[in-house]
Design a protein around this motif. Sequence first.
Motif, PDB file in Angstrom:
ATOM      1  N   SER A 152      -9.777  11.191   0.567  1.00  0.00           N
ATOM      2  CA  SER A 152     -11.047  11.829   0.196  1.00  0.00           C
ATOM      3  C   SER A 152     -11.560  11.364  -1.169  1.00  0.00           C
ATOM      4  O   SER A 152     -12.674  11.728  -1.558  1.00  0.00           O
ATOM      5  N   ALA A 153     -10.798  10.555  -1.878  1.00  0.00           N
ATOM      6  CA  ALA A 153     -11.238  10.064  -3.192  1.00  0.00           C
ATOM      7  C   ALA A 153     -12.350   9.028  -3.027  1.00  0.00           C
ATOM      8  O   ALA A 153     -12.271   8.168  -2.147  1.00  0.00           O
ATOM      9  N   PHE A 173     -11.277   4.119   3.232  1.00  0.00           N
ATOM     10  CA  PHE A 173     -10.879   2.867   3.884  1.00  0.00           C
ATOM     11  C   PHE A 173      -9.414   2.905   4.311  1.00  0.00           C
ATOM     12  O   PHE A 173      -9.038   2.314   5.320  1.00  0.00           O
ATOM     13  N   LEU A 174      -8.578   3.587   3.537  1.00  0.00           N
ATOM     14  CA  LEU A 174      -7.147   3.614   3.860  1.00  0.00           C
ATOM     15  C   LEU A 174      -6.886   4.340   5.179  1.00  0.00           C
ATOM     16  O   LEU A 174      -5.978   3.973   5.918  1.00  0.00           O
ATOM     17  N   GLY A 175      -7.700   5.324   5.489  1.00  0.00           N
ATOM     18  CA  GLY A 175      -7.563   6.023   6.765  1.00  0.00           C
ATOM     19  C   GLY A 175      -8.018   5.200   7.954  1.00  0.00           C
ATOM     20  O   GLY A 175      -7.766   5.561   9.102  1.00  0.00           O
ATOM     21  N   GLN A 176      -8.680   4.060   7.712  1.00  0.00           N
ATOM     22  CA  GLN A 176      -9.159   3.182   8.779  1.00  0.00           C
ATOM     23  C   GLN A 176      -8.207   2.013   9.047  1.00  0.00           C
ATOM     24  O   GLN A 176      -8.465   1.210   9.943  1.00  0.00           O
ATOM     25  N   LEU A 177      -7.130   1.923   8.280  1.00  0.00           N
ATOM     26  CA  LEU A 177      -6.185   0.830   8.482  1.00  0.00           C
ATOM     27  C   LEU A 177      -5.387   1.028   9.769  1.00  0.00           C
ATOM     28  O   LEU A 177      -5.277   2.164  10.265  1.00  0.00           O
ATOM     29  N   PRO A 178      -4.818  -0.041  10.336  1.00  0.00           N
ATOM     30  CA  PRO A 178      -4.035   0.090  11.570  1.00  0.00           C
ATOM     31  C   PRO A 178      -2.926   1.137  11.435  1.00  0.00           C
ATOM     32  O   PRO A 178      -2.239   1.189  10.415  1.00  0.00           O
ATOM     33  N   ASN A 179      -2.792   1.962  12.445  1.00  0.00           N
ATOM     34  CA  ASN A 179      -1.771   3.008  12.533  1.00  0.00           C
ATOM     35  C   ASN A 179      -1.840   4.042  11.423  1.00  0.00           C
ATOM     36  O   ASN A 179      -0.858   4.728  11.144  1.00  0.00           O
ATOM     37  N   ALA A 180      -2.987   4.169  10.760  1.00  0.00           N
ATOM     38  CA  ALA A 180      -3.130   5.136   9.671  1.00  0.00           C
ATOM     39  C   ALA A 180      -3.370   6.533  10.224  1.00  0.00           C
ATOM     40  O   ALA A 180      -4.067   6.723  11.216  1.00  0.00           O
ATOM     41  N   GLU A 181      -2.769   7.483   9.539  1.00  0.00           N
ATOM     42  CA  GLU A 181      -2.983   8.897   9.825  1.00  0.00           C
ATOM     43  C   GLU A 181      -3.191   9.592   8.492  1.00  0.00           C
ATOM     44  O   GLU A 181      -2.347   9.484   7.596  1.00  0.00           O
TER      45      GLU A 181
END
Length: 188
Positions: A152-153, A173-181
Motif C-alpha cells: 500500500s506504500a 507493483f510488488l503485489g503484481q509479481l509472479p506468485n505474489a500474495e
Amino acid sequence: MIRSPQAAPFGRFDESWPAVNRPELLAEPVAAALGQWVGAGPVESVLVVATDPEVADTAAFSAAYDVPLDVSANCVVIAAKRGQEVTYAACVALATTRVDVNSAVRRRLGARKASFAPMDTAVAETGMEYGGITPVGLPKDWPLLVDEAVASAPYVLVGSGRRRSKLILPGAFLGQLPNAEVAAGLAR
C-alpha cells in the motif's frame, strides 16, 4: 541505452533512472524480469539508483542516503519444511518491522517449520548478491508474500539483486509479481 535521469521520490541520490534503461546496475534475473514486465503500471515507474556497496545494509543505507526506514522494504528468503521436502519462498516487509516467520509465514506456506534460508542457499537459488536480494526476478515457482504495508506504500526502496544499487518502485507493483500474495499480518 541510458535515458535522462528522473528524480527519486525520496532520499538523497545523485541520479535515478528507469531501471529497464540501466540493466548493468541490476542482477541478471532482475533485468530479465523487468524486460518481461506485464504489470498494470508502466515498467518505467521502476527506478534504479547507483549506491555505495559498503552501505548496502538497511540501517547504514538509510543514514547515508537519507531514506526513511518506513519506505525501505527488505526481502528475505525462507526455507519451508514439510517432512523431508524443503521449498523456498520470499517475504517482503518494511524495514521498521520483522517478518513473522514462525507463525504467519509458516501457516501461509503450509509448512511444519519455516526459517530464514542460509545465505549461501539464498544467493545460489536467486542468482542475486547477499544484501541485494529483491522480490523482482525471483524464481518463478517461489511463493512471494508481500506485507500489506509494503503493497500500500506509494513508493518503496528494495534491492536490485546487487549491492551497488537499489530499486524504487510503487509498492503495488510488488503485489503484481509472479506468485505474489499480499498478506495482512505478515510482519510485526
